[in-house]
Design a protein around this motif. Structure first.
Motif, PDB file in Angstrom:
ATOM      1  N   GLY A  79      -6.316   5.956   1.839  1.00  0.00           N
ATOM      2  CA  GLY A  79      -5.662   7.122   1.258  1.00  0.00           C
ATOM      3  C   GLY A  79      -5.225   6.957  -0.181  1.00  0.00           C
ATOM      4  N   LEU A  80      -5.094   5.704  -0.631  1.00  0.00           N
ATOM      5  CA  LEU A  80      -4.720   5.460  -2.024  1.00  0.00           C
ATOM      6  C   LEU A  80      -5.865   5.823  -2.964  1.00  0.00           C
ATOM      7  CD1 LEU A  80      -3.008   1.956  -1.706  1.00  0.00           C
ATOM      8  CD2 LEU A  80      -1.871   4.042  -2.494  1.00  0.00           C
ATOM      9  N   ASP A  81      -5.517   6.269  -4.146  1.00  0.00           N
ATOM     10  CA  ASP A  81      -6.537   6.486  -5.170  1.00  0.00           C
ATOM     11  C   ASP A  81      -7.239   5.160  -5.461  1.00  0.00           C
ATOM     12  OD1 ASP A  81      -7.284   6.554  -8.294  1.00  0.00           O
ATOM     13  OD2 ASP A  81      -7.327   8.592  -7.494  1.00  0.00           O
ATOM     14  N   TRP A  82      -8.553   5.212  -5.652  1.00  0.00           N
ATOM     15  CA  TRP A  82      -9.314   3.976  -5.824  1.00  0.00           C
ATOM     16  C   TRP A  82      -8.863   3.190  -7.052  1.00  0.00           C
ATOM     17  CZ3 TRP A  82     -11.513   0.278  -3.588  1.00  0.00           C
ATOM     18  CH2 TRP A  82     -12.373  -0.596  -4.259  1.00  0.00           C
ATOM     19  N   SER A  83      -8.406   3.868  -8.086  1.00  0.00           N
ATOM     20  CA  SER A  83      -7.949   3.157  -9.280  1.00  0.00           C
ATOM     21  C   SER A  83      -6.759   2.261  -8.963  1.00  0.00           C
ATOM     22  CB  SER A  83      -7.577   4.148 -10.389  1.00  0.00           C
ATOM     23  OG  SER A  83      -6.478   4.954  -9.998  1.00  0.00           O
ATOM     24  N   VAL A  84      -5.991   2.634  -7.940  1.00  0.00           N
ATOM     25  CA  VAL A  84      -4.868   1.812  -7.485  1.00  0.00           C
ATOM     26  C   VAL A  84      -5.340   0.810  -6.438  1.00  0.00           C
ATOM     27  CG1 VAL A  84      -2.647   1.849  -6.275  1.00  0.00           C
ATOM     28  CG2 VAL A  84      -3.182   3.613  -7.971  1.00  0.00           C
ATOM     29  N   ARG A  85      -6.106   1.297  -5.465  1.00  0.00           N
ATOM     30  CA  ARG A  85      -6.511   0.440  -4.341  1.00  0.00           C
ATOM     31  C   ARG A  85      -7.275  -0.792  -4.801  1.00  0.00           C
ATOM     32  NH1 ARG A  85      -6.985  -2.792  -1.247  1.00  0.00           N
ATOM     33  NH2 ARG A  85      -7.695  -2.736   0.930  1.00  0.00           N
ATOM     34  N   LYS A  86      -8.082  -0.665  -5.832  1.00  0.00           N
ATOM     35  CA  LYS A  86      -8.885  -1.809  -6.262  1.00  0.00           C
ATOM     36  C   LYS A  86      -8.039  -2.920  -6.872  1.00  0.00           C
ATOM     37  CE  LYS A  86     -10.059   0.078 -10.846  1.00  0.00           C
ATOM     38  NZ  LYS A  86     -11.167   0.558 -11.702  1.00  0.00           N
ATOM     39  N   THR A  87      -6.787  -2.616  -7.234  1.00  0.00           N
ATOM     40  CA  THR A  87      -5.896  -3.652  -7.778  1.00  0.00           C
ATOM     41  C   THR A  87      -5.025  -4.277  -6.695  1.00  0.00           C
ATOM     42  OG1 THR A  87      -4.039  -2.159  -8.293  1.00  0.00           O
ATOM     43  CG2 THR A  87      -5.791  -2.362  -9.945  1.00  0.00           C
ATOM     44  N   PHE A  88      -5.082  -3.749  -5.457  1.00  0.00           N
ATOM     45  CA  PHE A  88      -4.274  -4.247  -4.342  1.00  0.00           C
ATOM     46  C   PHE A  88      -5.149  -5.128  -3.450  1.00  0.00           C
ATOM     47  CE2 PHE A  88      -0.737  -0.774  -3.940  1.00  0.00           C
ATOM     48  CZ  PHE A  88      -0.385  -0.988  -5.256  1.00  0.00           C
ATOM     49  N   ASP A  89      -5.129  -6.410  -3.687  1.00  0.00           N
ATOM     50  CA  ASP A  89      -5.922  -7.335  -2.879  1.00  0.00           C
ATOM     51  C   ASP A  89      -5.110  -7.796  -1.670  1.00  0.00           C
ATOM     52  OD1 ASP A  89      -8.308  -8.935  -2.493  1.00  0.00           O
ATOM     53  OD2 ASP A  89      -7.067 -10.666  -2.975  1.00  0.00           O
ATOM     54  N   SER A  90      -5.804  -8.116  -0.570  1.00  0.00           N
ATOM     55  CA  SER A  90      -5.154  -8.631   0.648  1.00  0.00           C
ATOM     56  C   SER A  90      -4.038  -7.695   1.120  1.00  0.00           C
ATOM     57  CB  SER A  90      -4.593 -10.039   0.408  1.00  0.00           C
ATOM     58  OG  SER A  90      -5.600 -10.917  -0.028  1.00  0.00           O
ATOM     59  N   LEU A  91      -4.359  -6.428   1.236  1.00  0.00           N
ATOM     60  CA  LEU A  91      -3.368  -5.410   1.594  1.00  0.00           C
ATOM     61  C   LEU A  91      -2.774  -5.659   2.976  1.00  0.00           C
ATOM     62  CD1 LEU A  91      -2.205  -2.566   0.665  1.00  0.00           C
ATOM     63  CD2 LEU A  91      -3.968  -1.587   2.135  1.00  0.00           C
ATOM     64  N   ARG A  92      -1.465  -5.533   3.070  1.00  0.00           N
ATOM     65  CA  ARG A  92      -0.728  -5.565   4.329  1.00  0.00           C
ATOM     66  C   ARG A  92       0.221  -4.375   4.341  1.00  0.00           C
ATOM     67  NH1 ARG A  92      -3.846  -9.211   4.529  1.00  0.00           N
ATOM     68  NH2 ARG A  92      -3.526 -11.403   5.095  1.00  0.00           N
ATOM     69  N   VAL A  93       0.447  -3.811   5.522  1.00  0.00           N
ATOM     70  CA  VAL A  93       1.432  -2.745   5.666  1.00  0.00           C
ATOM     71  C   VAL A  93       2.408  -3.146   6.763  1.00  0.00           C
ATOM     72  CG1 VAL A  93       1.848  -0.338   6.278  1.00  0.00           C
ATOM     73  CG2 VAL A  93      -0.104  -0.933   4.840  1.00  0.00           C
ATOM     74  N   GLU A  94       3.682  -3.107   6.423  1.00  0.00           N
ATOM     75  CA  GLU A  94       4.749  -3.449   7.360  1.00  0.00           C
ATOM     76  C   GLU A  94       5.473  -2.168   7.769  1.00  0.00           C
ATOM     77  OE1 GLU A  94       8.792  -6.249   7.496  1.00  0.00           O
ATOM     78  OE2 GLU A  94       7.650  -6.004   5.630  1.00  0.00           O
ATOM     79  N   LEU A  95       5.647  -1.988   9.071  1.00  0.00           N
ATOM     80  CA  LEU A  95       6.333  -0.806   9.588  1.00  0.00           C
ATOM     81  C   LEU A  95       7.826  -1.097   9.715  1.00  0.00           C
ATOM     82  CD1 LEU A  95       3.861   0.329  12.408  1.00  0.00           C
ATOM     83  CD2 LEU A  95       3.740   0.700   9.938  1.00  0.00           C
ATOM     84  N   LEU A  96       8.629  -0.269   9.076  1.00  0.00           N
ATOM     85  CA  LEU A  96      10.078  -0.370   9.143  1.00  0.00           C
ATOM     86  C   LEU A  96      10.608   0.879   9.836  1.00  0.00           C
ATOM     87  CD1 LEU A  96      10.565  -1.470   5.418  1.00  0.00           C
ATOM     88  CD2 LEU A  96      10.337  -2.970   7.416  1.00  0.00           C
ATOM     89  N   GLU A  97      11.891   0.949  10.057  1.00  0.00           N
ATOM     90  CA  GLU A  97      12.455   2.159  10.649  1.00  0.00           C
ATOM     91  C   GLU A  97      12.604   3.220   9.560  1.00  0.00           C
ATOM     92  OE1 GLU A  97      13.214   4.725  13.312  1.00  0.00           O
ATOM     93  OE2 GLU A  97      12.925   2.633  13.957  1.00  0.00           O
ATOM     94  N   GLY A  98      11.730   4.229   9.614  1.00  0.00           N
ATOM     95  CA  GLY A  98      11.783   5.310   8.645  1.00  0.00           C
ATOM     96  C   GLY A  98      11.096   5.033   7.324  1.00  0.00           C
ATOM     97  N   ALA A  99      10.410   3.916   7.201  1.00  0.00           N
ATOM     98  CA  ALA A  99       9.785   3.574   5.918  1.00  0.00           C
ATOM     99  C   ALA A  99       8.587   2.658   6.128  1.00  0.00           C
ATOM    100  CB  ALA A  99      10.795   2.901   4.992  1.00  0.00           C
ATOM    101  N   LEU A 100       7.734   2.617   5.108  1.00  0.00           N
ATOM    102  CA  LEU A 100       6.589   1.715   5.073  1.00  0.00           C
ATOM    103  C   LEU A 100       6.769   0.731   3.925  1.00  0.00           C
ATOM    104  CD1 LEU A 100       3.614   4.250   5.377  1.00  0.00           C
ATOM    105  CD2 LEU A 100       4.552   2.818   7.206  1.00  0.00           C
ATOM    106  N   ALA A 101       6.398  -0.519   4.164  1.00  0.00           N
ATOM    107  CA  ALA A 101       6.366  -1.514   3.093  1.00  0.00           C
ATOM    108  C   ALA A 101       4.927  -1.979   2.923  1.00  0.00           C
ATOM    109  CB  ALA A 101       7.270  -2.701   3.413  1.00  0.00           C
TER     110      ALA A 101
END
Length: 205
Positions: A79-101
Motif C-alpha cells: 500500500g505504500l507509494d513505491w518511492s517510499v517502499r523501495k527505501t524500506f528494506d527488511s520491512l516489519r510491522v508490529e501490531l499494537l493496541e490501536g496503532a501500527l509500528a
C-alpha cells in the motif's frame, strides 16, 4: 538552504540532545517475526490478505475479516507509494493496541541531505527506522497512517520534528499522515496486538 538552516537553528536544542544520545551503543536489530504481534510481507501473506478482502466484497460475505501480522505487513508493503517502499528494506510491522509500528532498514541515501541537519553526518547508508501511529480508513481505497512516533537507530525524535521527518522519510502529508492504498472493500479498521480487524461498514466509536 536558508530554510533548512532556520529549521536547524529553531530545533537546535532537541537536535543536540538527540545527537548526544547517538554516540553511545544502540540496539539496531529489527524485531523478530512472531506468530502474534510482528509480521513481515511475503507473497503468500499478500495473496491471503487479498482473498480476505474479496470475501468482504461479497453480499453474502462476512461483516469483517481479521488479518494476521504477516498479512498486515503485506498490506502495508503493497500500500505504500513505491518511492517510499523501495527505501524500506527488511520491512516489519508490529501490531499494537490501536496503532501500527513499522520497522525497517532505511536507505538513508534517499533522504535529502538537509532533512536531518547535523545528524545527517552520523548516518550509515542503511539505518534501523521505527515509525508508529494509528491508522484509519479515509475513503474507499485509501487509508491514512498518522505517524506519532519516529526513531532512527533506536533514538526517538522529539515531537516537533516528527511531522517533517515523516514527510521526508515516509511520504507523509502536511499532517504527518502516510497514505496507504487499500482495498475499497475496507470501510473501517481496528488494530489489536493479536490481529487487525477490517470491516465492510463504518463502526460507531
Amino acid at each position: 538552504m536558508l530554510g533548512a538552516g532556520l529549521v536547524a537553528w529553531w530545533f537546535r536544542e532537541p537536535i543536540l540532545r538527540t545527537a548526544s544520545r547517538w554516540l553511545g551503543p544502540r540496539r539496531t536489530a529489527l524485531p523478530p517475526v512472531t506468530d502474534t504481534a510482528v509480521g513481515a510481507p511475503t507473497p503468500r501473506s499478500l495473496a491471503s490478505s487479498q482473498t480476505k478482502a474479496e470475501r468482504l466484497k461479497q453480499p453474502s460475505g462476512p461483516d469483517s475479516v481479521v488479518l494476521s501480522p504477516n498479512e498486515v505487513a503485506a498490506l502495508i508493503g503493497s500500500g505504500l507509494d513505491w518511492s517510499v517502499r523501495k527505501t524500506f528494506d527488511s520491512l516489519r510491522v508490529e501490531l499494537l493496541e490501536g496503532a501500527l509500528a513499522v520497522h525497517c532498514r532505511l536507505d538513508t541515501r534517499a533522504i535529502p541531505p538537509d532533512a536531518l541537519g547535523p545528524l545527517g553526518l552520523m548516518l550509515n547508508p542503511m539505518e534501523p527506522l521505527r515509525l508508529a501511529g494509528p491508522v484509519a480508513i479515509e475513503r474507499p481505497g485509501i487509508a491514512r497512517w498518522r505517524v506519532e512516533e519516529l526513531s532512527l537507530r533506536g533514538v526517538p525524535f522529539p515531537a516537533p520534528m516528527i511531522r517533517q521527518l515523516a514527510q521526508r522519510m515516509a511520504g507523509a502529508d502536511s499532517t504527518g499522515a502516510v497514505p496507504l492504498r487499500v482495498s475499497p472493500a475496507f470501510a473501517d479498521v481496528r488494530v489489536h496486538p493479536t490481529g487487525v480487524v477490517l470491516y465492510k461498514a463504518k463502526r460507531s466509536r
